[in-house]
Design a protein around this motif. Sequence first.
Motif, PDB file in Angstrom:
ATOM      1  N   TYR A  21     -18.609  -6.855 -11.285  1.00  0.00           N
ATOM      2  CA  TYR A  21     -17.210  -6.984 -11.722  1.00  0.00           C
ATOM      3  C   TYR A  21     -16.397  -5.726 -11.430  1.00  0.00           C
ATOM      4  O   TYR A  21     -15.194  -5.787 -11.180  1.00  0.00           O
ATOM      5  CB  TYR A  21     -17.134  -7.371 -13.200  1.00  0.00           C
ATOM      6  CG  TYR A  21     -17.317  -6.246 -14.185  1.00  0.00           C
ATOM      7  CD1 TYR A  21     -16.219  -5.505 -14.636  1.00  0.00           C
ATOM      8  CD2 TYR A  21     -18.570  -5.918 -14.684  1.00  0.00           C
ATOM      9  CE1 TYR A  21     -16.369  -4.473 -15.547  1.00  0.00           C
ATOM     10  CE2 TYR A  21     -18.734  -4.898 -15.597  1.00  0.00           C
ATOM     11  CZ  TYR A  21     -17.639  -4.168 -16.017  1.00  0.00           C
ATOM     12  OH  TYR A  21     -17.801  -3.138 -16.912  1.00  0.00           O
ATOM     13  N   GLU A  22     -17.057  -4.532 -11.448  1.00  0.00           N
ATOM     14  CA  GLU A  22     -16.330  -3.294 -11.165  1.00  0.00           C
ATOM     15  C   GLU A  22     -15.786  -3.299  -9.743  1.00  0.00           C
ATOM     16  O   GLU A  22     -14.708  -2.741  -9.475  1.00  0.00           O
ATOM     17  CB  GLU A  22     -17.247  -2.078 -11.349  1.00  0.00           C
ATOM     18  CG  GLU A  22     -17.854  -1.943 -12.740  1.00  0.00           C
ATOM     19  CD  GLU A  22     -19.226  -2.589 -12.832  1.00  0.00           C
ATOM     20  OE1 GLU A  22     -19.525  -3.476 -11.990  1.00  0.00           O
ATOM     21  OE2 GLU A  22     -19.989  -2.228 -13.749  1.00  0.00           O
ATOM     22  N   ARG A  23     -16.526  -3.934  -8.840  1.00  0.00           N
ATOM     23  CA  ARG A  23     -16.072  -3.987  -7.448  1.00  0.00           C
ATOM     24  C   ARG A  23     -14.914  -4.959  -7.288  1.00  0.00           C
ATOM     25  O   ARG A  23     -14.016  -4.731  -6.476  1.00  0.00           O
ATOM     26  CB  ARG A  23     -17.239  -4.360  -6.531  1.00  0.00           C
ATOM     27  CG  ARG A  23     -18.358  -3.323  -6.586  1.00  0.00           C
ATOM     28  CD  ARG A  23     -19.391  -3.506  -5.507  1.00  0.00           C
ATOM     29  NE  ARG A  23     -20.516  -2.622  -5.742  1.00  0.00           N
ATOM     30  CZ  ARG A  23     -21.577  -2.518  -4.944  1.00  0.00           C
ATOM     31  NH1 ARG A  23     -21.639  -3.268  -3.836  1.00  0.00           N
ATOM     32  NH2 ARG A  23     -22.556  -1.697  -5.233  1.00  0.00           N
ATOM     33  N   TYR A  24     -14.940  -6.038  -8.056  1.00  0.00           N
ATOM     34  CA  TYR A  24     -13.778  -6.937  -8.048  1.00  0.00           C
ATOM     35  C   TYR A  24     -12.530  -6.193  -8.527  1.00  0.00           C
ATOM     36  O   TYR A  24     -11.438  -6.374  -7.984  1.00  0.00           O
ATOM     37  CB  TYR A  24     -14.034  -8.157  -8.927  1.00  0.00           C
ATOM     38  CG  TYR A  24     -14.658  -9.318  -8.191  1.00  0.00           C
ATOM     39  CD1 TYR A  24     -13.965  -9.973  -7.175  1.00  0.00           C
ATOM     40  CD2 TYR A  24     -15.936  -9.760  -8.501  1.00  0.00           C
ATOM     41  CE1 TYR A  24     -14.529 -11.036  -6.488  1.00  0.00           C
ATOM     42  CE2 TYR A  24     -16.513 -10.825  -7.820  1.00  0.00           C
ATOM     43  CZ  TYR A  24     -15.805 -11.455  -6.811  1.00  0.00           C
ATOM     44  OH  TYR A  24     -16.359 -12.512  -6.126  1.00  0.00           O
ATOM     45  N   ALA A  25     -12.692  -5.361  -9.547  1.00  0.00           N
ATOM     46  CA  ALA A  25     -11.556  -4.592 -10.056  1.00  0.00           C
ATOM     47  C   ALA A  25     -11.007  -3.657  -8.989  1.00  0.00           C
ATOM     48  O   ALA A  25      -9.786  -3.594  -8.754  1.00  0.00           O
ATOM     49  CB  ALA A  25     -11.981  -3.797 -11.296  1.00  0.00           C
ATOM     50  N   GLU A  26     -11.893  -2.934  -8.323  1.00  0.00           N
ATOM     51  CA  GLU A  26     -11.472  -2.006  -7.265  1.00  0.00           C
ATOM     52  C   GLU A  26     -10.826  -2.756  -6.108  1.00  0.00           C
ATOM     53  O   GLU A  26      -9.790  -2.333  -5.569  1.00  0.00           O
ATOM     54  CB  GLU A  26     -12.683  -1.205  -6.779  1.00  0.00           C
ATOM     55  CG  GLU A  26     -12.336  -0.150  -5.746  1.00  0.00           C
ATOM     56  CD  GLU A  26     -13.561   0.616  -5.256  1.00  0.00           C
ATOM     57  OE1 GLU A  26     -13.454   1.273  -4.205  1.00  0.00           O
ATOM     58  OE2 GLU A  26     -14.616   0.551  -5.928  1.00  0.00           O
ATOM     59  N   LEU A  27     -11.419  -3.876  -5.726  1.00  0.00           N
ATOM     60  CA  LEU A  27     -10.890  -4.685  -4.632  1.00  0.00           C
ATOM     61  C   LEU A  27      -9.484  -5.187  -4.952  1.00  0.00           C
ATOM     62  O   LEU A  27      -8.560  -5.075  -4.123  1.00  0.00           O
ATOM     63  CB  LEU A  27     -11.819  -5.870  -4.375  1.00  0.00           C
ATOM     64  CG  LEU A  27     -11.307  -6.926  -3.385  1.00  0.00           C
ATOM     65  CD1 LEU A  27     -11.318  -6.385  -1.966  1.00  0.00           C
ATOM     66  CD2 LEU A  27     -12.140  -8.203  -3.489  1.00  0.00           C
ATOM     67  N   CYS A  28      -9.304  -5.739  -6.145  1.00  0.00           N
ATOM     68  CA  CYS A  28      -8.008  -6.308  -6.515  1.00  0.00           C
ATOM     69  C   CYS A  28      -6.932  -5.236  -6.606  1.00  0.00           C
ATOM     70  O   CYS A  28      -5.783  -5.461  -6.200  1.00  0.00           O
ATOM     71  CB  CYS A  28      -8.129  -7.076  -7.828  1.00  0.00           C
ATOM     72  SG  CYS A  28      -9.123  -8.583  -7.687  1.00  0.00           S
ATOM     73  N   ASP A  29      -7.277  -4.067  -7.133  1.00  0.00           N
ATOM     74  CA  ASP A  29      -6.324  -2.957  -7.162  1.00  0.00           C
ATOM     75  C   ASP A  29      -5.855  -2.616  -5.751  1.00  0.00           C
ATOM     76  O   ASP A  29      -4.655  -2.410  -5.505  1.00  0.00           O
ATOM     77  CB  ASP A  29      -6.964  -1.721  -7.803  1.00  0.00           C
ATOM     78  CG  ASP A  29      -6.709  -1.631  -9.302  1.00  0.00           C
ATOM     79  OD1 ASP A  29      -5.685  -2.167  -9.753  1.00  0.00           O
ATOM     80  OD2 ASP A  29      -7.530  -1.025 -10.008  1.00  0.00           O
TER      81      ASP A  29
END
Length: 387
Positions: free
Chosen positions: A221-229
């Motif tokens: 999920y942390e990578r989804y957060a970074e990706l979406c940002d």
Amino acid sequence: MILIIKSIDKYVGGLLCNFLSLFRGRPKGNEISKILVVQLWGIGETILTLPAVEALRKKYPKAEINVLATSRNKGVYYGNKNIDNVILINLNPFSIVNFILKNIKKYDLAIDMEEYLNISAIISFFAGRKTAGYSHNSRAKLYTDTVKYNDKQHAVQTFLDLVRVLDIGYETNQLPKLDFSKNDKNFVDRFLKNNRIKNEDFIVCVAPGAAESAKARMWPYERYAELCDEIIERHKSKIIFVGDLNELDLIENIQKTMENRGNTINTAGKISLNQLFYLIGKCGLFIGNDAGPMHIAAAQGVKTLGLFGPNLPVRFGPYGKGNIGLYKGYNCQFSPCINVHKGEVPDCLYPKNSNDYQKCMKNISVNDVLKEVEKMVSQSHANTRHR
């Protein structure tokens, strides 16, 4: 509950298949006027069977084509012009026996679209004079026509093989679009308006969850957060997260980790399946794990990027021109550990407390995904402007 159903199906269902095979007769007559398609489980796989159903309709334009489904996947068939009736069944002995008793040999042809379940073969055996299914396991003894499950091609083609064995030729490079009601459309339009989403906005749909049967398919999920940002920074986009109610907390955790959370919306548990069909169709780009929403996006003609590790995109990637299944599971000795035709849908085979847990999914970096996004985004912008 799912594990209990699968265990009963495996052991009790297997014994029943062997016993019932002693009574399998030869089909009589060649006329096909009533067809039953059996598909009882996943939303994604149900979507991938639709080209095979379309092939049946083209071959038998005057036949009555019914589908046996569950409440879980029935929405996929809503408004489908190739289907006359959707018959619902619950996966419990009472519902199954009731259907069988009411439909013994009522169909000229029953096609079992399930890759592994024994109960679907048993239902087909009783309901159809002629039956078709895959040639592996004891369930194959109940069919009059069988075809080998080819796990080296896309599942769309593998489901089409079930009708090809009946001398029905058909090819397609896209999925049929999924339908929704006017009320579904109006609800979503109001929802978007209330959340200040405009028609001209570039909307990216993100589905970070996965069905309960194999949570190891989820990218961290942390990578989804970074990706979406990063996507919001680069493209001034709006991010709409989708998922069921069980994924509400997951998405909230992603949002809490983001710097640009104000440009995101969490729809988990707030919209129905058919409303999701319309919502995803409004988006310019879809990013998600190997799960149902990814196949919805592909069916709705949205540029789709699926993330793979436990399963292979050659089998279950987003079907259609321009879509991408990103796979980097070659670093894992077990990948693919998901083989639906063998009944293998495990959690990650590495220990949960080890660094290797979800090794294949962790091997996909944020930059890997961003590279693919940049390849797709310009065309998606063009598509969005014309929606």
